[in-house]
Design a protein around this motif. Structure first.
Motif, PDB file in Angstrom:
ATOM      1  N   UNK A 111       0.814  -1.210   0.000  1.00  0.00           N
ATOM      2  CA  UNK A 111       0.000   0.000   0.000  1.00  0.00           C
ATOM      3  C   UNK A 111       0.849   1.263   0.000  1.00  0.00           C
ATOM      4  N   UNK A 112       2.013   1.198   0.615  1.00  0.00           N
ATOM      5  CA  UNK A 112       2.868   2.384   0.702  1.00  0.00           C
ATOM      6  C   UNK A 112       3.762   2.580  -0.519  1.00  0.00           C
ATOM      7  N   UNK A 113       3.750   1.626  -1.443  1.00  0.00           N
ATOM      8  CA  UNK A 113       4.519   1.797  -2.670  1.00  0.00           C
ATOM      9  C   UNK A 113       3.879   2.911  -3.482  1.00  0.00           C
ATOM     10  N   UNK A 114       4.686   3.891  -3.827  1.00  0.00           N
ATOM     11  CA  UNK A 114       4.114   5.049  -4.507  1.00  0.00           C
ATOM     12  C   UNK A 114       4.902   5.437  -5.748  1.00  0.00           C
ATOM     13  N   UNK A 115       5.686   4.515  -6.254  1.00  0.00           N
ATOM     14  CA  UNK A 115       6.497   4.795  -7.429  1.00  0.00           C
ATOM     15  C   UNK A 115       5.714   4.686  -8.726  1.00  0.00           C
ATOM     16  N   UNK A 116       6.421   4.766  -9.828  1.00  0.00           N
ATOM     17  CA  UNK A 116       5.784   4.786 -11.149  1.00  0.00           C
ATOM     18  C   UNK A 116       4.817   3.638 -11.415  1.00  0.00           C
ATOM     19  N   UNK A 156      -3.804   0.109 -14.713  1.00  0.00           N
ATOM     20  CA  UNK A 156      -4.370  -0.962 -13.880  1.00  0.00           C
ATOM     21  C   UNK A 156      -4.076  -0.746 -12.406  1.00  0.00           C
ATOM     22  N   UNK A 157      -2.840  -0.451 -12.077  1.00  0.00           N
ATOM     23  CA  UNK A 157      -2.444  -0.316 -10.673  1.00  0.00           C
ATOM     24  C   UNK A 157      -3.062   0.913 -10.030  1.00  0.00           C
ATOM     25  N   UNK A 158      -3.172   2.009 -10.757  1.00  0.00           N
ATOM     26  CA  UNK A 158      -3.710   3.231 -10.164  1.00  0.00           C
ATOM     27  C   UNK A 158      -5.128   3.020  -9.648  1.00  0.00           C
ATOM     28  N   UNK A 159      -5.961   2.377 -10.421  1.00  0.00           N
ATOM     29  CA  UNK A 159      -7.346   2.165 -10.006  1.00  0.00           C
ATOM     30  C   UNK A 159      -7.449   1.386  -8.706  1.00  0.00           C
ATOM     31  N   UNK A 160      -6.625   0.368  -8.549  1.00  0.00           N
ATOM     32  CA  UNK A 160      -6.652  -0.426  -7.320  1.00  0.00           C
ATOM     33  C   UNK A 160      -6.096   0.382  -6.161  1.00  0.00           C
ATOM     34  N   UNK A 161      -4.962   1.045  -6.371  1.00  0.00           N
ATOM     35  CA  UNK A 161      -4.401   1.883  -5.302  1.00  0.00           C
ATOM     36  C   UNK A 161      -5.412   2.941  -4.872  1.00  0.00           C
ATOM     37  N   UNK A 162      -6.062   3.571  -5.845  1.00  0.00           N
ATOM     38  CA  UNK A 162      -7.029   4.617  -5.520  1.00  0.00           C
ATOM     39  C   UNK A 162      -8.192   4.048  -4.711  1.00  0.00           C
ATOM     40  N   UNK A 163      -8.663   2.879  -5.079  1.00  0.00           N
ATOM     41  CA  UNK A 163      -9.772   2.253  -4.355  1.00  0.00           C
ATOM     42  C   UNK A 163      -9.393   1.928  -2.911  1.00  0.00           C
TER      43      UNK A 163
END
Length: 190
Positions: free
Chosen positions: A94-99, A105-112
């Protein structure tokens, strides 16, 4: 690091199991409900992910016992539960915030899952996503300028629509970033 769709699926499953034990059908149902990015998720994708998490020591499985004396044609359900190691791994992911967290795909899950993430991490992901989309806008503008004379009116409109879609997401990100910089203060009771 969350690098590919499979890794994003592992992150999403761990986050769901952090809320409590679930059986496979319920995991899939909740992924479909909460994380629209996985609407096409099949059991052929989910169960290998569950096995990988189990092999990595992130989850355990138990079999629900049937109630004695009842007749049920259904087989016993396997219930998955997150382990201490799985909770630690979830926290890291969850704390991974790199590219990788900024990609589609990853942004949508992180945002959720932003309610589980520190404000500085949310801000870094939002700003990274905005930067990625601004790069995309620049490329799209160059492409339209370069190919405009070669395209029919419908193909040109399709490109313009794509451009407007990206601009709209950039505007949305700007609002979210502003809100992260200036969170609402709770009202005081008189």
């Amino acid at each position: 690091m969350v690098r590919k769709r499979g890794d994003v699926l592992l992150l999403a499953v761990l986050a769901l199991l952090a809320d409590g034990p679930l059986h496979g059908y319920e995991v899939r149902k909740r992924l479909d409900l909460r994380l629209g990015a996985f609407r096409a998720l099949s059991y052929g994708t989910l169960y290998p992910a569950l096995r990988a998490l189990q092999a990595g020591g992130c989850i355990t499985e138990t079999t629900e016992e049937r109630i004695p004396g009842t007749v049920s044609p259904k087989r016993a359900r396997v219930v998955y539960e997150i382990t201490r190691h799985g909770k630690d791994r979830l926290g890291q992911m969850l704390e991974e915030s790199g590219p990788d967290a900024w990609e589609d795909d990853a942004f949508g899950v992180h945002f959720a899952l932003f309610t589980r993430v520190a404000p500085r991490t949310r801000l870094r992901i939002l700003e990274g996503r905005r930067a990625r989309l601004l790069e995309r806008l620049e490329q799209m503008n160059r492409s339209i300028d370069r190919t405009q004379a070669q395209l029919d009116s419908y193909a040109l409109e399709a490109q313009r629509h794509g451009l407007e879609t990206v601009r709209s997401e950039v505007d949305w990100l700007e609002r979210l970033i502003s809100a992260e910089h200036h969170p609402e203060k709770p009202e005081e009771n008189p």
